[in-house]
Design an enzyme around this catalytic site. Structure first.
Site, PDB file in Angstrom:
ATOM      1  N   CYS A 109       0.813  -1.216   0.000  1.00 33.87           N
ATOM      2  CA  CYS A 109       0.000   0.000   0.000  1.00 33.87           C
ATOM      3  C   CYS A 109       0.848   1.270   0.000  1.00 33.87           C
ATOM      4  CB  CYS A 109      -0.986  -0.007   1.150  1.00 33.87           C
ATOM      5  SG  CYS A 109      -0.251  -0.031   2.803  1.00 33.87           S
ATOM      6  N   HIS A 154      -1.948   1.887   7.180  1.00 34.97           N
ATOM      7  CA  HIS A 154      -2.429   1.902   5.805  1.00 34.97           C
ATOM      8  C   HIS A 154      -2.275   3.322   5.275  1.00 34.97           C
ATOM      9  CE1 HIS A 154      -4.228   0.352   2.276  1.00 34.97           C
ATOM     10  NE2 HIS A 154      -5.374   1.004   2.370  1.00 34.97           N
ATOM     11  N   ASP A 166      -8.669   4.595  -2.942  1.00 28.48           N
ATOM     12  CA  ASP A 166      -7.687   3.587  -2.563  1.00 28.48           C
ATOM     13  C   ASP A 166      -7.282   2.807  -3.804  1.00 28.48           C
ATOM     14  OD1 ASP A 166      -6.247   1.394  -1.576  1.00 28.48           O
ATOM     15  OD2 ASP A 166      -7.328   1.432   0.326  1.00 28.48           O
TER      16      ASP A 166
END
Length: 474
Positions: A126, A153, A170
Site C-alpha cells: 500500500c 495503511h 484507494d
C-alpha cells in the site's frame, strides 16, 4: 513536495495513457448523463475513476513474496537485509529478504519511497501504491493529497471540483468514495488519519469513522489541543507564500470538511466487505478479511409478459456490460453485478491496451465464483426446457468450470460458446448457472481464467445466454 516537480510529473505523464483515459472518462460521463440527466458529475470525476482502474488493472502490481531471482521458484519472507547505497538513493531504508525454498537464494525487495523509482519498478504494497498513485493524480492535473493512517495503511484523496468535496481513493482496492471501508469492512480500530498536500495538513479521521466517540478513546498519543495547534502551525508555514485568494479557497474547503465531520456517516453496501489486496494469509493476519454483511443476491423471476409468452430468454453482453431480457418488453439491466445471484472474488476487467473486456477473479485470490439464479415456482410455473450458452477462455494452467444446478441435479458443461441443454431439469422450478475460475501461473494467474472475453468495439453480442421454456405447474 516531490509530487510538484514538473520533471517528475512529466515522467509520470509518459506512463499514463491520458488520451485513452480521457476518452473513456467522456464515455462514462455520457452514460451517467443519459441515466440521470441532472447528473452533477464532471469529466474530472470520471477521469479519476478511469485512472484508478488503469493503475490497479494495468500499471501497478501487488507484492506478497517475490519469485526467486535465481530459479524463479516461490519464496518466503526471511527478515531484512541491509540497504545498499543505491537503495538509499531511492529512499529505501528497509530491504526485505525473500528466501527461496528450493535453492536458498535470497531475493532482495527494497521498499522504495521515491515515487520516481516507483514509476520504474511498478510494484509494492500500500505504501508504494499510494505514493505512486498520488503522483499520477497530480501529473494529470487532479488536486490530490496523501493520506496516512496510524493503524498501518495509506491511500489518496482527490478533490472533486464538481462536488466541492474531497473523495477517498484507494488504488490497492480500486475504490472511490467509500471512506467507511476500513472501519466497517476491514474492522480497523482507527485513531489518527492525516492528510498531507503541498499546501496543508488536515486531520481527516472523522471522514473515515462512524464511531466518533469510540475513536476518541484511542486518541491518546498527544493532547487534542496540542495536535490542533501543531497542525495549524504547519499550515501557516506551508501557506505563507500563497496568495490571499488561494488561502481563501483552502479555508472554504476546510470549513466544508469540518461541517462534514460533525455528523457521522452511515455505511453503504460497498463499504461492508473485507480487503481484497494482498494474499489471503497476509490479510487474515491483519484481521482485514471479514465480510460484515451478506452481498445482495439477485434472482430472475418471470414477468407477466414472460409468463404470457411462456419463455424466459436472458442475454448478457460483456462489451456493453448489460443484461437484456429478450421478450416483447425488452427490459435491460446495466452492470454485470446487477443480475448476479452470488459472486465471490470476481470483477470486470477492461484491458485498454488490448481493447478487450472480461470477468476474472480478483488479484491475490486462489479462486473466484459467479452464479445466476432463475426461479419460476413463485409465480406458479415450471421449466419445460433449459438451454445455456456461455463463453470462457483460459491460458496456461487457468481453468473455468461451468455448472448448471436444479434441485439435486448438477450438470457440468464447457464454456465453448455452444448451446447446451439440460433435459433432466424439465419440470423443475429453479435453475442456477455457475462459473468457477481457478488456476493460472505466476503473478498474473488471476488473468489466466476469463469469462466472456470480448473486444470493446465489437457488436454487443451476448456472452451469456439462458433460454427457458415455461409451462403452468401441475
Amino acid at each position: 513536495m516531490q509530487y510538484e516537480s514538473p520533471a517528475l510529473q512529466q515522467k509520470a505523464l509518459e506512463c499514463v495513457p491520458l488520451p485513452r483515459l480521457r476518452a473513456a472518462a467522456q464515455r462514462r460521463l455520457q452514460q451517467a448523463q443519459e441515466a440521470e440527466p441532472e447528473c452533477g458529475l464532471s469529466g474530472q470525476d470520471m477521469l479519476l475513476l478511469e485512472l484508478l482502474g488503469w493503475f490497479k488493472g494495468e500499471f501497478f502490481s501487488w507484492v506478497n513474496c517475490l519469485l526467486c531471482s535465481h530459479c524463479g521458484g516461490p519464496t518466503q519472507s526471511a527478515g531484512s537485509l541491509p540497504p545498499s547505497a543505491e537503495d538509499l538513493r531511492w529512499d529505501a531504508g528497509r530491504v526485505e529478504n525473500h528466501r527461496c525454498n528450493a535453492c536458498q537464494n535470497s531475493t532482495r525487495f527494497p521498499r522504495y519511497n521515491n515515487p520516481e523509482k516507483l514509476l520504474e519498478t511498478r510494484r509494492g504494497r500500500c505504501g508504494e501504491w499510494a505514493n505512486c498513485f498520488t503522483l499520477c493524480c497530480r501529473a494529470v492535473g487532479l488536486e490530490a493529497r496523501y493520506i496516512w493512517d496510524s493503524t498501518d495503511h495509506v491511500w489518496t484523496e482527490v478533490y472533486s471540483q464538481s462536488q466541492k468535496r474531497w473523495l477517498h481513493c484507494d488504488p490497492c482496492e480500486n475504490v472511490c468514495d467509500k471512506p467507511l471501508l476500513y472501519e466497517i469492512g476491514w474492522r480497523k480500530k482507527l485513531s489518527y488519519v492525516l492528510a498531507f498536500s503541498r499546501e496543508q495538513v488536515v486531520d481527516v479521521t472523522w471522514r473515515y469513522s462512524c464511531k466518533h466517540e469510540e475513536v476518541l478513546t484511542r486518541r491518546t498519543q498527544v493532547q487534542e489541543p496540542w495536535l490542533r495547534e501543531t497542525i495549524s502551525g504547519l499550515n501557516s508555514v506551508r501557506q505563507q507564500s500563497l496568495s490571499a485568494e488561494r488561502k481563501k479557497v483552502l479555508l472554504e474547503q476546510l470549513l466544508v470538511e469540518l461541517v462534514e465531520f460533525i455528523s457521522p456517516k452511515k455505511p453503504n453496501p460497498g463499504e461492508l466487505g473485507g480487503r481484497i489486496s494482498g494474499s489471503l494469509a497476509w490479510r487474515a493476519t491483519r484481521g482485514e478479511t471479514h465480510p460484515v454483511t451478506k452481498p445482495e443476491e439477485f434472482v430472475f423471476i418471470p414477468t407477466e409478459t414472460e409468463k404470457r409468452e411462456g419463455r424466459f430468454h436472458l442475454q448478457y453482453s460483456a462489451s456493453g456490460d448489460r443484461y437484456l431480457r429478450v421478450s416483447s418488453d425488452g427490459a435491460e439491466m446495466g452492470g454485470w453485478e446487477s443480475g448476479a445471484w452470488r459472486k465471490e472474488s470476481v470483477f470486470r476487467k477492461e484491458e485498454q491496451d488490448w481493447n478487450t473486456v472480461y470477468i476474472a477473479r480478483t488479484e491475490g485470490s486462489t479462486s473466484g465464483k459467479i452464479s445466476w439464479k432463475f426461479d419460476c415456482g413463485t409465480v406458479g410455473l415450471r421449466m419445460r426446457m433449459v438451454k445455456v450458452r456461455a463463453a470462457s477462455q483460459t491460458f496456461h494452467s487457468g481453468s473455468v468450470c461451468w455448472r448448471m444446478h436444479s434441485g439435486q441435479d448438477t450438470i457440468e458443461f464447457p464454456g465453448d460458446g455452444e448451446t447446451h441443454s439440460a433435459p433432466s431439469f424439465s419440470g423443475s422450478t429453479e435453475l442456477v448457472v455457475e462459473a468457477e475460475l481457478a488456476g493460472g501461473d505466476g503473478d498474473c494467474s488471476w488473468q489466466h481464467a476469463q469469462l466472456f472475453r470480448q473486444h470493446l468495439e465489437e457488436p454487443k453480442e451476448p456472452s451469456l445466454e439462458i433460454l427457458i421454456d415455461l409451462e403452468e405447474a401441475a
